[in-house]
Design a protein around this motif. Structure first.
Motif, short mmCIF file in Angstrom:
data_model
loop_
_atom_site.label_atom_id
_atom_site.label_comp_id
_atom_site.label_asym_id
_atom_site.label_seq_id
_atom_site.Cartn_x
_atom_site.Cartn_y
_atom_site.Cartn_z
N THR A 116 3.50 -5.75 3.54
CA THR A 116 3.12 -6.81 4.48
C THR A 116 3.35 -8.15 3.83
O THR A 116 2.87 -8.41 2.72
CB THR A 116 1.64 -6.69 4.89
N GLY A 172 6.37 6.49 -0.44
CA GLY A 172 6.86 5.16 -0.09
C GLY A 172 5.73 4.14 -0.07
O GLY A 172 4.58 4.43 -0.43
N TYR A 173 6.06 2.94 0.38
CA TYR A 173 5.10 1.85 0.39
C TYR A 173 5.18 1.10 1.73
O TYR A 173 6.26 0.96 2.32
CB TYR A 173 5.39 0.87 -0.74
N ASP A 174 4.06 0.67 2.18
CA ASP A 174 4.00 -0.25 3.32
C ASP A 174 3.86 -1.67 2.78
O ASP A 174 2.95 -1.95 1.98
CB ASP A 174 2.80 0.07 4.21
N THR A 224 0.85 -1.20 0.00
CA THR A 224 0.00 0.00 0.00
C THR A 224 0.88 1.24 0.00
O THR A 224 1.99 1.24 0.56
CB THR A 224 -0.91 0.02 1.24
N VAL A 225 0.38 2.27 -0.65
CA VAL A 225 1.10 3.56 -0.67
C VAL A 225 0.91 4.23 0.68
O VAL A 225 -0.21 4.30 1.21
CB VAL A 225 0.58 4.45 -1.80
N ASP A 226 2.02 4.76 1.24
CA ASP A 226 1.91 5.34 2.58
C ASP A 226 1.72 6.85 2.57
O ASP A 226 1.69 7.51 3.59
CB ASP A 226 3.12 4.99 3.43
N GLY A 227 1.61 7.47 1.36
CA GLY A 227 1.33 8.90 1.28
C GLY A 227 2.55 9.78 1.27
O GLY A 227 2.45 11.00 1.13
N SER A 228 3.73 9.25 1.41
CA SER A 228 4.95 10.06 1.41
C SER A 228 5.94 9.57 0.36
O SER A 228 7.14 9.71 0.51
CB SER A 228 5.60 10.03 2.80
#
Length: 207
Positions: free
Chosen positions: A18, A14-16, A8-12
């Motif tokens: 899992t 980057g990516y989260d 998932t895109v973390d808004g900055s």
């Protein structure tokens, strides 16, 4: 292979990430993670490497499925003893299994697997009528966690069959018996045996 995951895109920018393994890790397992990635200008990161260690197994084995059951009565004299030794962690170390019957260590047949071993003991001789049979089972898992010793008992069936009389001589209702005849008969009991101290044979009103 062996893993699924999500991104998932973390808004900055980057990516989260899992990562979800298809199966659980093992107790005390050391997990090594290596991460390689580059940006859109082909600048690679210094390879990220780290590790973590899973929890230890602190779950002791336990018993279940007793046959005869604890506290059972009227158990057949020829009964086998069956007990399951289970472990929800790394599994039972079958070399540590100890069973006693009436205070003596016995050697049961062990079948199944380390998560659920079945102990089956076939006594070489039958139990006695009304005998209270004491059984203990102990074991340790492969992480060294000992179970609390399982001690239980059951009671064999009682002897409710009286002795029998046979072989009467002279026979019942016989006639023409000589005057100096002895009286003979046989007393048998196929269960606990005859208590000869209770014998009372009355002949013509005299015992």
């Amino acid at each position: 292979s062996g893993y699924s995951g999500s991104l998932t895109v973390d808004g900055s920018g980057g990516y989260d990430i899992t990562i979800d393994p298809d199966s659980d890790f093992a107790y005390s397992q050391v997990i090594n993670i290596t991460i390689d990635v580059s940006d859109n200008s082909n600048n690679p990161i210094n390879q990220a490497v780290y590790s973590f260690t899973c929890i230890n197994d602190t779950i002791a084995p336990y018993t279940s499925g007793h046959n005869p059951a604890n506290g059972a009565t009227d158990v057949a004299l020829s009964a086998n003893i069956v007990v399951h030794v289970l472990d929800a962690g790394v599994g039972v170390d079958n070399s540590t299994i100890v069973m006693t019957v009436e205070g003596a260590t016995v050697t049961p047949v062990i079948s199944g697997n380390s998560a659920d071993y079945t102990l089956t003991y076939d006594p070489p001789t039958d139990f006695s009528y009304s005998q209270v049979v004491d059984v203990t089972v102990a074991a340790t898992d492969t992480s060294g966690n000992p179970m609390t010793q399982d001690a239980y008992s059951f009671t064999c069936l009682a002897d409710t069959t009286p002795p029998t009389v046979s072989g009467q001589n002279p026979a019942a209702d016989a006639t023409e018996i000589v005057l100096d005849s002895n009286v003979c008969f046989e007393i048998d009991d196929s269960q606990t045996g005859v208590d000869i101290s209770t014998l009372n044979a009355i002949t013509e009103g005299s015992s």
